[in-house]
Design an enzyme around this catalytic site. Sequence first.
Site, PDB file in Angstrom:
ATOM      1  CB  VAL A 234      -0.967  -0.039   1.210  1.00  0.00           C
ATOM      2  CG1 VAL A 234      -0.220   0.207   2.515  1.00  0.00           C
ATOM      3  CG2 VAL A 234      -2.107   0.945   1.039  1.00  0.00           C
ATOM      4  CB  ALA A 235       4.015   2.224   1.530  1.00  0.00           C
TER       5      ALA A 235
ATOM      6  NE  ARG B 111     -10.714   8.762   2.567  1.00  0.00           N
ATOM      7  CZ  ARG B 111     -10.479  10.058   2.416  1.00  0.00           C
ATOM      8  NH1 ARG B 111     -10.079  10.781   3.456  1.00  0.00           N
ATOM      9  NH2 ARG B 111     -10.641  10.645   1.240  1.00  0.00           N
TER      10      ARG B 111
ATOM     11  N   GLY C 190      -2.258  -8.635 -10.138  1.00  0.00           N
ATOM     12  CA  GLY C 190      -1.705  -7.913 -11.281  1.00  0.00           C
ATOM     13  C   GLY C 190      -0.202  -8.064 -11.369  1.00  0.00           C
TER      14      GLY C 190
ATOM     15  CB  ALA D 222      -5.457  -9.734 -15.883  1.00  0.00           C
TER      16      ALA D 222
ATOM     17  CG  ASN E 238      -2.728  -3.709 -18.814  1.00  0.00           C
ATOM     18  OD1 ASN E 238      -3.695  -3.084 -18.391  1.00  0.00           O
ATOM     19  ND2 ASN E 238      -1.680  -3.113 -19.363  1.00  0.00           N
ATOM     20  CG  MET E 239      -5.564  -5.339 -13.197  1.00  0.00           C
ATOM     21  SD  MET E 239      -6.581  -6.823 -13.090  1.00  0.00           S
ATOM     22  CE  MET E 239      -5.500  -7.891 -12.121  1.00  0.00           C
TER      23      MET E 239
ATOM     24  CG  HIS F 173       6.265  -0.532 -19.157  1.00  0.00           C
ATOM     25  ND1 HIS F 173       6.106  -1.374 -20.236  1.00  0.00           N
ATOM     26  CD2 HIS F 173       5.063  -0.504 -18.523  1.00  0.00           C
ATOM     27  CE1 HIS F 173       4.869  -1.840 -20.259  1.00  0.00           C
ATOM     28  NE2 HIS F 173       4.211  -1.341 -19.231  1.00  0.00           N
TER      29      HIS F 173
ATOM     30  CE  LYS G 132       6.737  -4.072 -17.062  1.00  0.00           C
ATOM     31  NZ  LYS G 132       6.008  -4.534 -15.863  1.00  0.00           N
TER      32      LYS G 132
END
Length: 269
Positions: free
Chosen positions: A9-10, A54, A98, A122, A124-125, A156, A160
């Site tokens: 998440v970071a 949140r 992903g 997948a 690629n979403m 890219h 990557k």
Amino acid sequence: MTRVAIVGVAGRMGRTLVSAVEQDTGATLAGGIVEPGSSLAGADIGELAGVGKRGVKAVDSLSAIVDDFDVLIDFTAPQVTLANLAFCAEHGKRIVIGTTGMSDDELAQLDAYRGKVAMVFAPNMSVGVNLTLKLLETAAKALGDEGYDIEIIESHHRHKVDAPSGTAIKMGEVVADSLGRTLKEHGVFERVGQCGPRTDKEIGFATVRAGDIVGEHTVMFATEGERIEITHKASSRMTFAKGAVRAARWVADQENGRYDMQDVLALNE
């Protein structure tokens, strides 16, 4: 509401996924995972993503939030993903994957869970990319064996770590399958020195890694006198994130099995 937890998440993609969940009216942010021992454990996920507090804290293990989420979204690394897949299978959770760059052995390990967990896997979403795959299937059937050379060019960002991209490989597989070929036999991933003239049935790949390019893919069908190019360009990671959240909502209601974005978008019907 589908309760979604996000791994990594970071990170860049993780933060984008948080924003995508926040924008989706059918999903709610239930948790976020950081690396074990990370100093960010305990931080508010919304603040990490830049969307404001949140009230959901980052944790460094899935077991800490096992009762809080329905679907896990994972865009991390192969071995991390496989461990999280095993966790979801054990605890009756769904998962959207992903992660790219998996070896044949790792893909076999992933596939072994198809009867134990509901997963969307997948490379690629993006909704646009998956529509592009259908276009490529049509184009390959119409052009591929009529003297058209097929080349796939992908670009890219400099960070990557795998090449060619999972999306480029998937595009190549779609084209190859449509023509009764395989990438193992006909894929060409390197041309250096005196490599000789191009063969009729090969499917070539070229890779660019530079700057902050989010993702660009072009499949070229070229023959004497004309060239057809089918291109998809992503200008923001949000397109992948929104697709992943859409997949999470969809898979929350599915039986155990391995699905892809073609299933999510009903393109396989």
